[in-house]
Design a protein around this motif. Structure first.
Motif, PDB file in Angstrom:
ATOM      1  N   LYS A 108     -76.260 -81.701  22.700  1.00  0.00           N
ATOM      2  CA  LYS A 108     -75.203 -81.938  21.709  1.00  0.00           C
ATOM      3  C   LYS A 108     -73.858 -82.212  22.380  1.00  0.00           C
ATOM      4  O   LYS A 108     -73.121 -83.106  21.961  1.00  0.00           O
ATOM      5  CB  LYS A 108     -75.098 -80.743  20.748  1.00  0.00           C
ATOM      6  N   GLN A 109     -73.544 -81.440  23.417  1.00  0.00           N
ATOM      7  CA  GLN A 109     -72.280 -81.643  24.124  1.00  0.00           C
ATOM      8  C   GLN A 109     -72.241 -83.014  24.810  1.00  0.00           C
ATOM      9  O   GLN A 109     -71.233 -83.715  24.747  1.00  0.00           O
ATOM     10  CB  GLN A 109     -72.054 -80.535  25.168  1.00  0.00           C
ATOM     11  N   HIS A 127     -73.966 -85.700  23.986  1.00  0.00           N
ATOM     12  CA  HIS A 127     -73.901 -86.720  22.934  1.00  0.00           C
ATOM     13  C   HIS A 127     -72.471 -86.827  22.399  1.00  0.00           C
ATOM     14  O   HIS A 127     -71.927 -87.928  22.242  1.00  0.00           O
ATOM     15  CB  HIS A 127     -74.880 -86.359  21.809  1.00  0.00           C
ATOM     16  N   LYS A 128     -71.857 -85.686  22.142  1.00  0.00           N
ATOM     17  CA  LYS A 128     -70.492 -85.659  21.614  1.00  0.00           C
ATOM     18  C   LYS A 128     -69.518 -86.330  22.586  1.00  0.00           C
ATOM     19  O   LYS A 128     -68.695 -87.154  22.189  1.00  0.00           O
ATOM     20  CB  LYS A 128     -70.079 -84.205  21.371  1.00  0.00           C
ATOM     21  N   ARG A 129     -69.621 -85.993  23.869  1.00  0.00           N
ATOM     22  CA  ARG A 129     -68.737 -86.580  24.879  1.00  0.00           C
ATOM     23  C   ARG A 129     -68.971 -88.082  24.999  1.00  0.00           C
ATOM     24  O   ARG A 129     -68.014 -88.846  25.133  1.00  0.00           O
ATOM     25  CB  ARG A 129     -68.918 -85.887  26.229  1.00  0.00           C
ATOM     26  N   GLN A 182     -69.983 -87.436  30.797  1.00  0.00           N
ATOM     27  CA  GLN A 182     -70.929 -86.369  30.457  1.00  0.00           C
ATOM     28  C   GLN A 182     -70.990 -85.411  31.634  1.00  0.00           C
ATOM     29  O   GLN A 182     -71.466 -85.762  32.688  1.00  0.00           O
ATOM     30  CB  GLN A 182     -72.297 -86.971  30.175  1.00  0.00           C
ATOM     31  N   PHE A 240     -79.602 -84.877  15.232  1.00  0.00           N
ATOM     32  CA  PHE A 240     -78.146 -84.898  15.068  1.00  0.00           C
ATOM     33  C   PHE A 240     -77.710 -84.842  13.607  1.00  0.00           C
ATOM     34  O   PHE A 240     -76.524 -84.910  13.328  1.00  0.00           O
ATOM     35  CB  PHE A 240     -77.550 -86.155  15.735  1.00  0.00           C
TER      36      PHE A 240
END
Length: 174
Positions: A141-142, A144-146, A153, A173
């Protein structure tokens, strides 16, 4: 008391020191190996494993250095600064539950685990302390968010368009 601040060294008066201590401020000091080992044991009790993420606020940097020094030691190279490992310390870390080499699962194996998790629980809200998927889901998740906001990443997983598509296909997601 001389204190290192973001804009240099500052001097705290006895009154200010007392005010800080009255609200529970703890002065930073380097912890001993035994203190860190106790913190690691508490981490394991809470999280169910000893795979400390690099960004953990109190153990991350220390544990990353310990694992790095272990690899150097096993390859006959000198250890870098930080916690120097001895055979006795290695045995104590292993007694707490440290696994030096964990088997990395493939991305598809993780997808299969996620699908099974959803089948059992009806959702993808995997708790961080889940022994096999917790840290992995957090990193996914982190990462993907970045990626979505254009940042690099930095966690343990590289998110590719193919991986995003695969996770989207199972509803991860959502």
């Amino acid at each position: 008391k001389n204190v290192q601040g973001s804009s240099g060294s500052i001097i705290l008066t006895p009154d200010r020191i007392e005010m800080l201590e009255n609200i529970g401020f703890e002065w930073y000091k380097n912890k001993t190996f035994d203190e860190r080992l106790e913190d690691l044991a508490q981490f394991k009790e809470t999280e169910g494993h000893c795979e400390v993420p690099n960004d953990h606020p109190t153990l991350g940097t220390w544990f990353k250095g310990v694992k790095k020094n272990y690899k150097l030691l096993m390859n006959g190279k000198p250890q870098t600064s930080g916690t120097t490992l001895t055979l006795e310390r290695i045995k104590r870390l292993e007694a707490v539950g440290v696994l030096w080499f964990t088997t990395k699962k493939t991305f598809e194996q993780r997808i299969e685990e996620l699908v099974e998790f959803k089948r059992c629980y009806g959702h993808f809200r995997v708790p961080y302390k889940h022994p096999s998927l917790g840290v992995w889901c957090h990193n996914a998740k982190q990462s993907h968010k970045r990626l979505m906001i254009g940042k690099s990443q930095q966690c343990g997983m590289r998110m590719t368009p193919e991986r995003i598509e695969r996770l989207d296909a199972i509803g991860f997601f959502d």
